[in-house]
Design an enzyme around this catalytic site. Structure first.
Site, PDB file in Angstrom:
ATOM      1  N   HIS A  98       0.815  -1.206   0.000  1.00  0.00           N
ATOM      2  CA  HIS A  98       0.000   0.000   0.000  1.00  0.00           C
ATOM      3  C   HIS A  98       0.855   1.265   0.000  1.00  0.00           C
ATOM      4  CE1 HIS A  98      -4.222  -1.577   1.121  1.00  0.00           C
ATOM      5  NE2 HIS A  98      -3.538  -2.495   0.467  1.00  0.00           N
ATOM      6  N   HIS A 266      -1.982 -12.092  -2.816  1.00  0.00           N
ATOM      7  CA  HIS A 266      -2.992 -12.854  -2.081  1.00  0.00           C
ATOM      8  C   HIS A 266      -2.572 -14.291  -1.811  1.00  0.00           C
ATOM      9  CE1 HIS A 266      -6.317  -9.914  -3.610  1.00  0.00           C
ATOM     10  NE2 HIS A 266      -5.500  -9.363  -2.728  1.00  0.00           N
TER      11      HIS A 266
END
Length: 729
Positions: A98, A266
Site C-alpha cells: 500500500h 494474495h
C-alpha cells in the site's frame, strides 16, 4: 494489498472530509485564488535533520543485521496486536504494497519513495486501516538503527523480507528513499468530499474505465487500487477486470504484471472482517490523544487476532497463508465459487464443496480450520479472457510465476525511485530494466569551450536554442525522477513528435547540434543543454552582463531500443506555462484546471520554488521562448535580451488589462488607448496573485537587473541539472 475497503456498509465510511477553517486559511475565504502553497513543499523548515545526508548514512548500514532483526520480528507475536498464524509477514507485505501501490504513472506522485504513509491523508485512508499497527511493530527496529535507515526504506524492506521469510526468492532491493516530515499537500487524490464516495465521481462514464480522471489510478477516494467487493461495491468479476486493468496500467503495470501482483499479493496473509465494524473507533488522525496515533481501535469487544475488522472481508486465500507456493491458483481454478457475505457484511466469494485440506487454519489456533475466500478482483483473473490464460500459465509453471512476481514486486517497490544509478545497497540488481529509463554514461573530456564557440557560430537563434534546451529538460519529475535532459530523448520517439516540442523547429535545431556533438566527441544531450546556456550568455551580454552559465559535462545519449515509448507518453505536456503552451487536448477535457494551476503543477514537478518559477517565466518570455513564437507575455521590444522588461511592464500602472478572448488579454495604454502587449492567464497571474506579485515586484525594481540575471541563471541551471544524480552526494 490484502485488506481493502468496501463501499457499502463500510466501517470507515466517515462522511465529509474536514474543511478548511476560514479563520486560519485564506483559501477557504477565496477558494478560486491560485494556491501556490505546493511550491513551498520544497522548503526545508520542517526537516528536523538539516544538513543530514541520508544517502551517505544508509551506505554505512549493516544490511544483514537489519534483515536478521526483521526476520526475527516476523514471528515474535505481540499481545497488543497478535500476528496472524504467528507471522507478521502478511501485515508487513500489505504495508509495503500500500505504500508503493499509491504510485501513479501520470504524474509520478504517490509511491513509497518518501515515507508518506506516516502522514495524513494516507495514514488514515480506509484502505490503510490497521497499517498503523504494522509501523508501530517496526518502531523498535527503527529506533535501533536510527538515521541509517529511513522510514521510507524500512516500510518497503519489511515487505520484501517478509516474502523472503515465506520462501520467495526476491529479485533484490535498493535503499535510498528519503523521508519527508510533513504531509504531501501537492498530491491530488480526487475531488470527493467523503471517503469511498461512489466511483461515478471520478469517471466520465463508469462503463468506460479509461474515462477515469487523470492523474488518478484508484477507483474511489481512500482506496489504493480497486474495490475488492466489485465496482461501487457491486460484485461483477467481468466488470471489475476492466477497472483492474486500467488501474494497474495507471500504476505502470502490464497485464502479466497485474496478474502476478494480484495473485502473489494474495498468496499469503488474510483479510479481516470477523466482527462488528460499528465497534471501531476513528482513524489515526481523528483518534483521541491517549490513543497516541493509533486508529480503528475496538474499545467495546475484543478486536484483535481472529476478531479483527479491517477491510470487512474475512478469511485467507490459501490453506498456507505463511508460505510462498501456488495454492492460490489451485483453489481459484480448482473450485466453483459463490457469493457470500463476511461477518462484517462485505461481499466476498467462497468455494463450493471445499475439501478439508484446502481450508486455511484459524489465525490463532492451528488445530481449527476456516473457510477460504476470494475478492471480486481475484475472480476477475478467472473470468477475464486476457487474465485467465496468464493465470493458468502461472498455475502450470510455479517457477515462472515466482520469477514474474519477483520482478513485478521489485518494480512496484522501486518504480518511483528513478534510474538504477540512484540505487544503494548490496542487494541492488545490476541489470538495466526498460522501466528504469536507462542512459549510458556520457563523455566528459571534450573541449567544452570549442563546442560553445561552434554553437555561437551555428546561426541558430536565442529562442531556438532556449526552447530546445528547455523542452529537453522540462520532462523531469521530482516525483519519480523520470524525464529530464540526460539521455536527449527529445530526439527519440515519442518526444520527437510531440506537438509541444514543435517538431519542425526541433528537427532544424537537431540537424545543427548533432553534427557539432559528433565532431567534438560530446553527447547530443550535453550539446542541447550547452546550446541553451550559450543563448543565455548571449542574451545576458545584450543586457550588459558578462556571465558564464555553469555547466557539467557527462550526460549520455539514450537509444530508441531502451526507451519505452508507451511509458514516456505519460510525460507528454498537456500544458507548459513556462513557454505559454496549451495543448488542443486541454480544451477538450470535460473538467480542467486553469492554465495557471497547470503552471504551478509543472513547477512543482520540476522541483522549483515559487521565486524560481517566477524568475524563469519572466526570463523565458523576454528570451522569446514562447511556443511557436507566440507574442503573449513577451512584454519587451528587445526579444533575446535577458532583461527585466516582463516584470516592469506587468507592474506598470500606466497600463490597464482587458480581456480579448478565451485566455487572451490586452495591455492597453490608459492615455492613448492603444494596445501595447497581449498576455495569457499564466502571464497575468504574476500581477494578480498577491504572493507572485510580491516576487514580480522584486524583479521590477530599478536595482534588480543584475539580481534578475543571476537568479535566472541559477534557476535555469537547476532545471538543466535536475536529473544529474552523478553531481549529487
Amino acid at each position: 494489498m490484502r485488506d481493502t475497503e468496501k463501499a457499502s456498509g463500510c466501517p470507515f465510511h466517515t462522511g465529509a472530509a474536514t474543511t478548511a477553517d476560514p479563520k486560519n486559511d485564506p483559501y477557504a475565504w477565496w477558494p478560486s485564488a491560485l494556491n501556490v502553497e505546493i511550491l513551498h513543499q520544497h522548503d526545508t523548515k520542517s526537516n528536523p535533520l538539516p544538513g543530514f545526508n541520508y544517502r551517505e548514512a544508509v551506505r554505512t548500514l549493516d544490511v544483514e543485521a537489519l534483515k536478521a532483526d526483521l526476520r526475527k520480528l516476523m514471528t515474535e507475536s505481540q499481545p497488543w496486536w497478535p500476528a496472524d498464524y504467528g507471522h507478521y509477514g502478511g501485515l508487513f507485505i500489505r504495508m509495503a504494497w500500500h505504500a508503493a501501490g499509491s504510485y501513479r504513472a501520470a504524474d509520478g506522485r504517490g509511491g513509497a519513495n518518501t515515507g508518506n504513509q506516516r502522514f495524513a491523508p494516507l495514514n488514515s485512508w480506509p484502505d490503510n486501516a490497521n497499517l498503523d499497527k504494522a509501523r508501530r511493530l517496526l518502531w523498535p527496529i527503527k529506533k535501533k538503527y536510527g538515521n541509517k535507515i529511513s522510514w521510507a526504506d524500512l516500510i518497503v524492506l519489511a515487505g520484501n523480507v517478509a516474502y523472503e521469510s515465506m520462501g520467495l526468492k526476491t529479485y533484490g532491493f535498493a535503499f535510498g528513499r528519503e523521508d519527508i516530515w510533513q504531509p504531501e499537500k501537492d498530491v491530488y487524490w480526487g475531488s470527493e468530499q467523503e471517503w469511498l464516495a461512489p466511483s461515478d465521481q471520478r469517471y466520465v462514464d463508469l462503463d468506460n474505465p479509461e474515462s477515469l480522471e487523470n492523474p488518478l489510478a484508484a477507483v474511489q477516494m481512500g482506496l489504493i487500487y480497486v474495490n475488492p467487493e466489485g465496482v461501487n461495491g457491486q460484485p461483477d468479476p467481468s466488470k471489475t477486470a476492466q477497472h483492474v486493468r486500467i488501474t494497474f496500467a495507471r500504476m505502470g503495470m502490464n497485464d502479466e504484471e497485474t496478474v502476478a501482483l494480484t495473485a502473489g499479493g494474495h498468496t499469503v496473509g488474510k483479510a479481516h472482517g470477523n466482527g462488528n465494524p460499528a465497534h471501531l473507533g476513528p482513524a489515526p488522525e481523528g483518534a483521541e490523544i491517549e490513543d497516541q496515533g493509533l486508529g480503528w481501535l475496538n474499545k467495546t469487544t475484543r478486536g484483535v487476532g481472529r476478531d479483527t475488522v479491517t477491510s470487512g472481508l474475512e478469511g485467507a486465500w490459501t490453506p498456507t497463508p505463511t508460505q510462498w507456493d501456488s495454492s492460490y491458483f489451485e483453489l481459484l481454478f480448482g473450485y466453483e465459487w459463490e457469493l457470500t457475505k463476511s461477518p462484517a457484511g462485505a461481499w466476498q466469494w467462497q468455494p463450493i464443496g471445499i475439501r478439508p485440506e484446502h481450508m486455511p487454519p484459524d489465525p490463532e489456533d492451528p488445530s481449527k480450520r476456516t473457510m477460504p475466500m476470494m475478492t471480486d478482483a481475484d475472480m476477475a483473473l478467472k473470468v477475464d479472457p486476457i487474465y485467465r490464460p496468464i493465470a493458468e500459465r502461472f498455475w502450470r509453471d510455479p517457477e515462472y510465476f515466482s520469477q514474474v512476481f519477483a520482478r513485478a514486486w521489485f518494480k512496484l517497490l522501486h518504480r518511483d525511485m528513478g534510474p538504477r544509478t540512484r540505487y544503494i545497497g548490496p542487494e541492488a540488481p545490476q541489470e538495466d530494466l526498460l522501466w528504469q529509463d536507462p542512459v549510458p554514461p556520457g563523455p566528459r573530456d571534450y573541449d567544452v569551450g570549442a563546442v560553445k564557440r561552434a554553437i555561437r557560430a551555428s546561426g541558430l537563434t536565442v529562442p531556438e536554442l532556449i526552447a530546445t534546451a528547455w523542452d529537453s529538460a522540462r520532462t523531469f519529475r521530482c516525483s519519480d525522477y523520470r524525464g529530464g535532459a540526460n539521455g536527449a530523448r527529445i530526439r527519440l520517439e515519442p518526444q520527437r513528435r510531440w506537438e509541444a516540442n514543435e517538431p519542425e523547429r526541433l528537427e532544424k535545431v537537431l540537424a545543427v547540434l548533432e553534427p557539432i556533438a559528433h565532431h567534438y566527441g560530446a553527447s547530443v544531450a550535453d550539446v542541447i543543454v550547452l546550446g541553451g546556456n550559450v543563448a543565455i550568455e548571449m542574451a545576458a551580454e545584450r543586457a550588459g552582463y558578462a556571465i558564464e552559465v555553469p555547466f557539467a559535462p557527462g550526460r549520455g545519449d539514450a537509444t530508441q531500443e531502451w526507451t519505452d515509448v508507451d511509458s514516456f507518453e505519460w510525460l507528454r505536456p498537456l500544458a507548459d506555462g513556462f513557454r505559454n503552451y496549451l495543448s488542443p487536448q486541454y480544451h477538450r477535457l470535460p473538467t480542467r484546471q486553469r492554465p495557471e494551476e497547470l503552471l504551478i503543477d509543472r513547477a512543482h514537478l520540476l522541483g522549483l520554488t515559487a521565486p524560481e518559477m517566477t524568475v524563469l517565466v519572466g526570463g523565458l518570455r523576454v528570451l522569446g521562448a514562447n511556443y511557436k513564437n507566440a507574442p503573449e507575455g513577451v512584454f519587451t521590444d528587445r526579444v533575446g535580451t535577458l532583461s527585466t522588461d516582463f516584470f516592469v511592464h506587468l507592474t506598470d500602472m500606466r497600463y490597464r488589462w482587458a480581456p480579448l478572448a478565451d485566455n487572451r488579454y490586452a495591455l492597453i495604454d490608459r492615455e492613448s488607448g492603444e494596445t501595447r502587449f497581449t498576455a495569457t492567464r499564466v502571464d497575468l497571474v504574476f500581477g494578480s496573485n498577491s504572493i507572485l506579485r510580491a516576487y514580480a515586484e522584486v524583479y521590477a525594481q530599478d536595482d534588480a537587473h543584475e539580481k534578475f540575471v543571476r537568479d535566472f541563471v541559477r534557476a535555469w541551471t537547476k532545471v538543466m541539472n535536475a536529473d544529474r544524480y552523478d553531481l549529487r552526494p
